[in-house]
Design an enzyme around this catalytic site. Structure first.
Site: not given
Ligand code: ADP
Length: 151
Positions: A17, A90, A128
């Site tokens: 993130h 990803r 996450s």
């Molecule tokens: P959600 O609960 O909406 O899935 P997340 O908190 O898991 O949200 O993720 C928010 C955003 O960050 C999403 O667009 C997700 O694809 C992106 N994201 C999560 N992990 C990564 C990562 N390792 N690298 C790049 N983007 C990520």
């Protein structure tokens, strides 16, 4: 003003993130990291703690703010004057998921564009949900969290 909302659960915020937000900074005047709250879903880390960790990550970066919101992301964008939704990609699975959300958001408000950044290769397996599993079983999650975060 080009304002982007980066919505997500951030349960917890990861280096993946962080990387998306930092790479988006040259594109926007400000980025609001928006922690979505879902009344039906409790989450793993308390929302206050998730917000604190995001604030610690971007302390010293005046373009980044953190907020919590409930309801539709497009409504939160309208409320904050954001014209852009930022999301990270990803995998092909992410793409399919994001395509649905992005196209529905566009139907709800064609004035808001979703902007996708491909993640850095080293973060493509970082999620996450895996970090939560490691934490739940007593593992050390520090290497997956941004450096500024104090666990
Ligand atoms: P959600 O609960 O909406 O899935 P997340 O908190 O898991 O949200 O993720 C928010 C955003 O960050 C999403 O667009 C997700 O694809 C992106 N994201 C999560 N992990 C990564 C990562 N390792 N690298 C790049 N983007 C990520």
């Amino acid at each position: 003003m080009k304002i982007a909302v980066f919505p997500g659960s951030f349960d917890p915020v990861t280096r993946g993130h962080e990387s998306v937000v930092r790479r988006a900074l040259p594109l926007f005047d400000s980025v609001i990291v928006a922690v979505g709250e879902n009344s039906g879903k409790q989450g793993y880390f308390p929302v206050d703690q998730r917000i604190r960790w995001i604030a610690e990550t971007f302390a010293g970066e005046p373009k980044v703010t953190v907020s919590r919101y409930e309801g539709l992301t497009v409504d939160f964008c309208r409320k904050t004057g954001a014209g852009f939704i930022l999301r990270g990609l990803r995998t092909a699975a992410d793409f399919e998921f994001e395509r649905g959300i992005g196209q529905m958001n566009r139907l709800m408000d064609p004035g808001i564009e979703t902007v996708f950044l491909l993640c850095e290769p080293e973060f493509s397996s970082l999620s996450s949900s895996i970090v939560r599993d490691i934490h739940r079983h007593g593992g050390d999650i520090r290497q997956f969290l941004p450096k500024g975060v104090k666990v």
